[in-house]
Write an enzyme that holds these catalytic residues in place. Sequence first.
Site, PDB file in Angstrom:
ATOM      1  N   ASN A  58       0.876  -1.101   0.033  1.00  0.00           N
ATOM      2  CA  ASN A  58       0.122   0.067   0.138  1.00  0.00           C
ATOM      3  C   ASN A  58       0.888   1.294   0.012  1.00  0.00           C
ATOM      4  O   ASN A  58       2.025   1.309   0.446  1.00  0.00           O
ATOM      5  CB  ASN A  58      -0.967   0.057   1.181  1.00  0.00           C
ATOM      6  CG  ASN A  58      -0.408   0.041   2.474  1.00  0.00           C
ATOM      7  OD1 ASN A  58       0.568  -0.895   2.651  1.00  0.00           O
ATOM      8  ND2 ASN A  58      -1.106   0.211   3.530  1.00  0.00           N
ATOM      9  N   ILE A  59       0.343   2.358  -0.547  1.00  0.00           N
ATOM     10  CA  ILE A  59       1.143   3.372  -0.809  1.00  0.00           C
ATOM     11  C   ILE A  59      -0.029   4.492  -0.510  1.00  0.00           C
ATOM     12  O   ILE A  59      -0.698   4.804  -1.296  1.00  0.00           O
ATOM     13  CB  ILE A  59       1.703   3.618  -2.422  1.00  0.00           C
ATOM     14  CG1 ILE A  59       2.545   2.429  -2.847  1.00  0.00           C
ATOM     15  CG2 ILE A  59       2.632   4.958  -2.336  1.00  0.00           C
ATOM     16  CD1 ILE A  59       2.842   2.179  -3.986  1.00  0.00           C
ATOM     17  N   GLU A  60       0.567   5.236   0.647  1.00  0.00           N
ATOM     18  CA  GLU A  60      -0.391   6.432   1.077  1.00  0.00           C
ATOM     19  C   GLU A  60      -0.070   7.727   0.662  1.00  0.00           C
ATOM     20  O   GLU A  60       0.980   8.045  -0.112  1.00  0.00           O
ATOM     21  CB  GLU A  60      -0.519   6.358   2.783  1.00  0.00           C
ATOM     22  CG  GLU A  60      -1.191   4.886   2.943  1.00  0.00           C
ATOM     23  CD  GLU A  60      -1.524   4.987   4.605  1.00  0.00           C
ATOM     24  OE1 GLU A  60      -0.904   5.831   5.469  1.00  0.00           O
ATOM     25  OE2 GLU A  60      -2.061   3.950   4.998  1.00  0.00           O
ATOM     26  N   GLU A  90      -3.132  -4.467  -3.048  1.00  0.00           N
ATOM     27  CA  GLU A  90      -3.745  -5.326  -4.269  1.00  0.00           C
ATOM     28  C   GLU A  90      -3.530  -4.682  -5.509  1.00  0.00           C
ATOM     29  O   GLU A  90      -3.288  -5.396  -6.510  1.00  0.00           O
ATOM     30  CB  GLU A  90      -5.273  -5.810  -3.842  1.00  0.00           C
ATOM     31  CG  GLU A  90      -5.371  -6.631  -2.529  1.00  0.00           C
ATOM     32  CD  GLU A  90      -5.470  -5.678  -1.315  1.00  0.00           C
ATOM     33  OE1 GLU A  90      -4.901  -4.722  -1.233  1.00  0.00           O
ATOM     34  OE2 GLU A  90      -6.350  -6.043  -0.409  1.00  0.00           O
ATOM     35  N   CYS A 111     -10.772  -2.587  -4.632  1.00  0.00           N
ATOM     36  CA  CYS A 111      -9.797  -3.818  -5.052  1.00  0.00           C
ATOM     37  C   CYS A 111     -10.516  -4.852  -5.585  1.00  0.00           C
ATOM     38  O   CYS A 111     -10.357  -5.423  -6.578  1.00  0.00           O
ATOM     39  CB  CYS A 111      -8.944  -3.901  -3.953  1.00  0.00           C
ATOM     40  SG  CYS A 111      -7.552  -2.844  -3.457  1.00  0.00           S
TER      41      CYS A 111
HETATM   42  N1  THU Z   1      -5.369  -1.383   2.692  1.00  0.00           N
HETATM   43  C1  THU Z   1      -4.771  -2.361   1.759  1.00  0.00           C
HETATM   44  O1  THU Z   1      -3.699  -1.972   1.102  1.00  0.00           O
HETATM   45  N2  THU Z   1      -5.558  -3.393   1.409  1.00  0.00           N
HETATM   46  C2  THU Z   1      -6.605  -3.689   1.922  1.00  0.00           C
HETATM   47  O2  THU Z   1      -6.665  -4.898   1.835  1.00  0.00           O
HETATM   48  C3  THU Z   1      -7.075  -2.980   2.887  1.00  0.00           C
HETATM   49  C4  THU Z   1      -6.599  -1.528   3.126  1.00  0.00           C
HETATM   50  C5  THU Z   1      -4.550  -0.324   3.197  1.00  0.00           C
HETATM   51  C6  THU Z   1      -4.847   1.218   2.658  1.00  0.00           C
HETATM   52  C7  THU Z   1      -4.274   1.890   3.640  1.00  0.00           C
HETATM   53  O3  THU Z   1      -3.146   2.381   3.200  1.00  0.00           O
HETATM   54  C8  THU Z   1      -4.328   1.086   4.811  1.00  0.00           C
HETATM   55  O4  THU Z   1      -4.473  -0.023   4.428  1.00  0.00           O
HETATM   56  C9  THU Z   1      -5.444   1.480   5.982  1.00  0.00           C
HETATM   57  O5  THU Z   1      -6.659   1.421   5.232  1.00  0.00           O
END
Ligand code: THU
Length: 143
Positions: free
Chosen positions: A48-50, A61, A97
């Site tokens: 994940n990339i915020e 994903e 996703c």
């Molecule tokens: N997130 C994912 O990368 N995949 C998931 O299946 C659920 C949520 C991430 C998004 C965000 O960066 C963090 O988790 C909290 O929601």
Amino acid sequence: MGVISEEMIKELIGCAKEARLKAYAPYSKYKVGAAALGSDGKIYTGCNIENASFGLTNCAERTAIFKMVSEGCLSFKALAVVGGGEGPGDSGPCGACRQVISEFCEDINTTPIIDAGQNGEYVMEPAIALYPRPFMKFEPNDD
Ligand code: THU
């Protein structure tokens, strides 16, 4: 469900765990990793990339799937996701996703989606169970 060996499941979970270490999650502090087994036999990973503008966050994903597509592979045979929890179940793909998964999984009725915990335990379901009625191809309106 699609045929996938226990060995490949473990391999994908291992790759997702490793990809998770690269997560950029300074805001939620919740790291996620994913690994897709492309129909070309290659494994595509993502984290994940915020962003400071929170809505621009990309989940692990979608990072993995978009990397796969950008490398020229248009479908995957299986996808594993690893979140921060000890056991499985806390990082099932989000709604966005699930829609993207339905577009690029090899067969929505059978492609396994694996949700694993840090301890290696996992739950596995076909993509259709996560998202039964996806928005698919459409005809342009003429009005
Ligand atoms: N997130 C994912 O990368 N995949 C998931 O299946 C659920 C949520 C991430 C998004 C965000 O960066 C963090 O988790 C909290 O929601």
